[in-house]
Design an enzyme around this catalytic site. Structure first.
Site, PDB file in Angstrom:
ATOM      1  N   SER A 104       0.839  -1.207   0.000  1.00  0.00           N
ATOM      2  CA  SER A 104       0.000   0.000   0.000  1.00  0.00           C
ATOM      3  C   SER A 104       0.871   1.253   0.000  1.00  0.00           C
ATOM      4  O   SER A 104       1.963   1.254   0.563  1.00  0.00           O
ATOM      5  CB  SER A 104      -0.885   0.023   1.245  1.00  0.00           C
ATOM      6  OG  SER A 104      -1.586  -1.184   1.378  1.00  0.00           O
TER       7      SER A 104
HETATM    8  N1  SAH Z   1      -0.846  -4.034   3.652  1.00  0.00           N
HETATM    9  C1  SAH Z   1      -0.200  -4.760   2.595  1.00  0.00           C
HETATM   10  C2  SAH Z   1      -1.035  -4.698   1.338  1.00  0.00           C
HETATM   11  C3  SAH Z   1      -1.262  -6.002   0.826  1.00  0.00           C
HETATM   12  S1  SAH Z   1      -2.175  -6.084  -0.668  1.00  0.00           S
HETATM   13  C4  SAH Z   1       1.156  -4.128   2.303  1.00  0.00           C
HETATM   14  O1  SAH Z   1       1.326  -2.952   2.592  1.00  0.00           O
HETATM   15  O2  SAH Z   1       2.014  -4.811   1.760  1.00  0.00           O
HETATM   16  C5  SAH Z   1      -3.504  -7.072  -0.126  1.00  0.00           C
HETATM   17  C6  SAH Z   1      -3.154  -8.487   0.282  1.00  0.00           C
HETATM   18  O3  SAH Z   1      -4.386  -9.108   0.633  1.00  0.00           O
HETATM   19  C7  SAH Z   1      -2.551  -9.338  -0.834  1.00  0.00           C
HETATM   20  O4  SAH Z   1      -1.350  -9.867  -0.407  1.00  0.00           O
HETATM   21  C8  SAH Z   1      -3.605 -10.423  -1.060  1.00  0.00           C
HETATM   22  O5  SAH Z   1      -3.063 -11.682  -1.397  1.00  0.00           O
HETATM   23  C9  SAH Z   1      -4.295 -10.482   0.289  1.00  0.00           C
HETATM   24  N2  SAH Z   1      -5.634 -11.055   0.265  1.00  0.00           N
HETATM   25  C10 SAH Z   1      -6.595 -10.969  -0.700  1.00  0.00           C
HETATM   26  N3  SAH Z   1      -7.703 -11.631  -0.331  1.00  0.00           N
HETATM   27  C11 SAH Z   1      -7.451 -12.157   0.903  1.00  0.00           C
HETATM   28  C12 SAH Z   1      -8.209 -12.959   1.809  1.00  0.00           C
HETATM   29  N4  SAH Z   1      -9.449 -13.359   1.545  1.00  0.00           N
HETATM   30  N5  SAH Z   1      -7.622 -13.320   2.988  1.00  0.00           N
HETATM   31  C13 SAH Z   1      -6.356 -12.936   3.289  1.00  0.00           C
HETATM   32  N6  SAH Z   1      -5.590 -12.181   2.462  1.00  0.00           N
HETATM   33  C14 SAH Z   1      -6.130 -11.795   1.286  1.00  0.00           C
END
Ligand code: SAH
Length: 214
Positions: A62
């Site tokens: 993010s």
């Molecule tokens: N806060 C993180 C952003 C991650 S992007 C950062 O700053 O790096 C969102 C993440 O949510 C991705 O890695 C994706 O694989 C995960 N995601 C999507 N659907 C999900 C679910 N149902 N349960 C857990 N994780 C999920």
């Protein structure tokens, strides 16, 4: 990366303070975490800009403003037990773990969970529990939580997350309605639910029950 402390200060001034976030606890947490450790080496410098960067598996870390904003509305303290849905790179997890007592973080992509665990272990975090699985309905096993943060976009506000929140608790999460993403803050007091939109957003989609199809 030798000069990253200067890059962090610049990032804090340019993207956080100048956009109106002055929460000193959040800023100190961000100051203490080497953001470049959470991206590929070729993105080291870019990790100190506000760009959402690829972290593999079509997911992104993010942007820093969004991470700071979502953290500040959680009003975290050292007694809080936090659930994070969407570990991704683990950067947001590090901010939460710096400010709260315990963080439970759930990620559906195994490789991302394992990679973030290695990075956070190397940075010596000891208050994080990593879970691999679908977090779209929360994680009952460790509930209730003082705070819940979702960092992938939902298609609705899941009732299960509200059920897993303690009284007096706060949830922050992006929800897509009519193709537009907004960040919602939800507060629960005496079983009354208060909802507020604080910003628009551009998250990857959450895959699962209260999210989108894979
Ligand atoms: N806060 C993180 C952003 C991650 S992007 C950062 O700053 O790096 C969102 C993440 O949510 C991705 O890695 C994706 O694989 C995960 N995601 C999507 N659907 C999900 C679910 N149902 N349960 C857990 N994780 C999920």
């Amino acid at each position: 990366m030798a000069n990253y402390k200067n890059l962090i200060e610049k990032m804090i001034n340019l993207y956080i303070i100048s956009n109106g976030i002055h929460d000193s606890a959040v800023i100190d947490a961000i100051r203490s975490i080497p953001r470049h450790s959470f991206v590929e080496e070729s993105f080291s410098e870019l990790s100190y800009t506000d760009a959402p960067l690829p972290i593999g598996h079509k997911q992104t870390i993010s942007g820093i403003y969004t991470a700071a904003l979502m953290t500040s509305v959680l009003e975290l303290n050292k007694n809080h037990k936090v659930l994070e849905i969407g570990t991704g790179s683990g950067y947001q997890t590090a901010i939460l773990a710096n400010l709260a007592s315990e963080v439970y973080t759930i990620e559906r992509i195994r490789e991302l969970s394992l990679k973030s665990r290695t990075i956070l272990d190397n940075l010596d975090f000891k208050n994080i529990t990593f879970i691999i699985g679908d977090g779209s309905i929360g994680f009952k096993e460790y509930a209730p939580y003082d705070r819940i943060i979702v960092t992938a976009c939902l298609s609705e506000i899941p009732k299960s997350l509200i059920d897993q929140l303690k009284d007096g608790g706060i949830i922050v999460m992006p929800v897509e309605i009519d193709y537009k993403q907004n960040i919602f803050v939800i507060k629960k007091n005496n079983d009354k639910i208060e909802k507020k939109i604080i910003a628009s957003a551009n998250f990857v989609k959450l895959i699962g029950k209260s999210g989108f199809a894979a």
